[in-house]
Structure formats: C-alpha cells, structure tokens
Design a protein around this motif. Structure first.
Motif, PDB file in Angstrom:
ATOM      1  N   ARG A  25       0.766  -1.208  -0.037  1.00 23.57           N
ATOM      2  CA  ARG A  25      -0.045  -0.064   0.058  1.00 23.57           C
ATOM      3  C   ARG A  25       0.762   1.233  -0.038  1.00 23.57           C
ATOM      4  NH1 ARG A  25      -2.868  -0.612   4.758  1.00 23.57           N
ATOM      5  NH2 ARG A  25      -1.095   0.679   5.794  1.00 23.57           N
ATOM      6  N   ALA A  29       1.184   4.228  -3.064  1.00 26.21           N
ATOM      7  CA  ALA A  29       0.979   5.660  -2.606  1.00 26.21           C
ATOM      8  C   ALA A  29       1.504   6.826  -3.392  1.00 26.21           C
ATOM      9  CB  ALA A  29       0.952   5.745  -1.189  1.00 26.21           C
ATOM     10  N   SER A  34      -4.722   2.509  -5.772  1.00 25.48           N
ATOM     11  CA  SER A  34      -5.314   1.473  -4.815  1.00 25.48           C
ATOM     12  C   SER A  34      -4.552  -0.043  -4.771  1.00 25.48           C
ATOM     13  CB  SER A  34      -6.719   1.372  -4.808  1.00 25.48           C
ATOM     14  OG  SER A  34      -7.198   0.872  -5.895  1.00 25.48           O
ATOM     15  N   PRO A  35      -4.456  -1.018  -3.899  1.00 20.24           N
ATOM     16  CA  PRO A  35      -3.979  -2.213  -4.060  1.00 20.24           C
ATOM     17  C   PRO A  35      -4.809  -3.034  -5.032  1.00 20.24           C
ATOM     18  CG  PRO A  35      -3.936  -1.602  -1.720  1.00 20.24           C
ATOM     19  CD  PRO A  35      -4.877  -0.233  -2.404  1.00 20.24           C
ATOM     20  N   SER A  36      -6.225  -2.625  -5.140  1.00 17.50           N
ATOM     21  CA  SER A  36      -6.961  -3.261  -6.058  1.00 17.50           C
ATOM     22  C   SER A  36      -6.569  -2.780  -7.365  1.00 17.50           C
ATOM     23  CB  SER A  36      -8.729  -3.223  -5.759  1.00 17.50           C
ATOM     24  OG  SER A  36      -8.845  -1.934  -5.939  1.00 17.50           O
ATOM     25  N   HIS A  37      -6.500  -1.495  -7.729  1.00 15.82           N
ATOM     26  CA  HIS A  37      -6.153  -0.843  -9.068  1.00 15.82           C
ATOM     27  C   HIS A  37      -4.679  -1.630  -9.444  1.00 15.82           C
ATOM     28  CE1 HIS A  37      -9.125   2.507  -8.984  1.00 15.82           C
ATOM     29  NE2 HIS A  37      -9.736   1.139  -8.801  1.00 15.82           N
TER      30      HIS A  37
END
Length: 147
Positions: A25, A29, A34-37
């Motif tokens: 994460r 940044a 985001s982690p999902s993206h």
C-alpha cells in the motif's frame, strides 16, 4: 516462554502478510493507486489484453466491480478498451504506454519493499520459503470439519 505465550504459525503468517500488505500500500501511494487497481494493472501486464470477465476471475471480484476498476484505470489513461477480435460482444482491456510505465515503476517499488521484508533471510531460507509457499498455494484449501 510457555506454549501459551508462543505465537502460532497462523499468527506469524498473518503478521508477515499484514507487513507485506502495508508495504505494498505504501509503495503504491506515490501514484495514488489502490491495491485493487494495482493488482488489476499487474494482471493485465502479465496476461496482455484480457476480457473483463477473465480479469474478474483473476482478481476474484464481481464483474460489476471489475468494470468499475477498468473505468477508473481508463479514466486515468492507464488502460484502454478495445473490441475482442474473436467475439464482437466482448471487450478487452490492455495497458496504455502510461500504464506500462506505471507497472514498471510499481515493480521496482514493490521489489524494494519485498527486499525490506525478506532481506533478513539468507538464500537458503528464501528458497525454502518460496518452496513452502508454492506448496501451500497448490494445496487444496480445506476448512475445519471438512475431509
């Protein structure tokens, strides 16, 4: 230390997983990803142009959520949609040049984060851990009370 105070294997595993997730994460940044993206970009980079349904399967998320991820990445100019040449009803997503550049930068940043975690291990321990993790990933998941 008594057995009551010892950390279980599962607790130790999840503590390291949280450490890796936090590092991932933090590594994402600077790009506002985001982690999902980030996971979606990595899958598209690894597999090339991919149908949204296949991306959904790889990400293990609902088709609607995959559409939202693709919309957000497309809005940022990181992916583009194109017609599937084998099925005119289907749509593919692929990385743009900006998406490829971002994936390259993300790989470098994640490698540095992983090195910060796994750097404490020697080569033999890293090889053993890689072997153990591969075996765990390949093993069928069973829940308590199952076969």
């Amino acid at each position: 230390m008594t057995a009551e105070n010892e950390e279980t294997l599962a607790e130790a595993f999840w503590a390291v997983a949280r450490q890796l997730r936090r590092g991932s994460r933090d590594a994402l940044a600077p790009w506002g990803i985001s982690p999902s993206h980030g996971r979606a970009l990595m899958v598209i980079a690894r597999l090339g142009p991919i149908r949204l349904s296949a991306l959904s399967d790889h990400l293990r998320i609902a088709a609607r959520s995959t559409t939202e991820v693709a919309d957000a990445l497309e809005e940022r100019g990181l992916v583009r949609r194109l017609p599937d040449p084998t099925d005119r009803r289907a749509t593919l997503v692929e990385l743009t040049d900006a998406g490829r550049e971002l994936v390259h930068a993300m790989h470098a940043s994640r490698s540095a984060e992983a090195e910060a975690v796994f750097g404490a291990l020697g080569e033999k321990d890293r090889a053993a851990l890689a072997r153990i993790l591969a075996a765990l990933r390949a093993a069928p998941a069973t829940r308590p009370g199952e076969g």
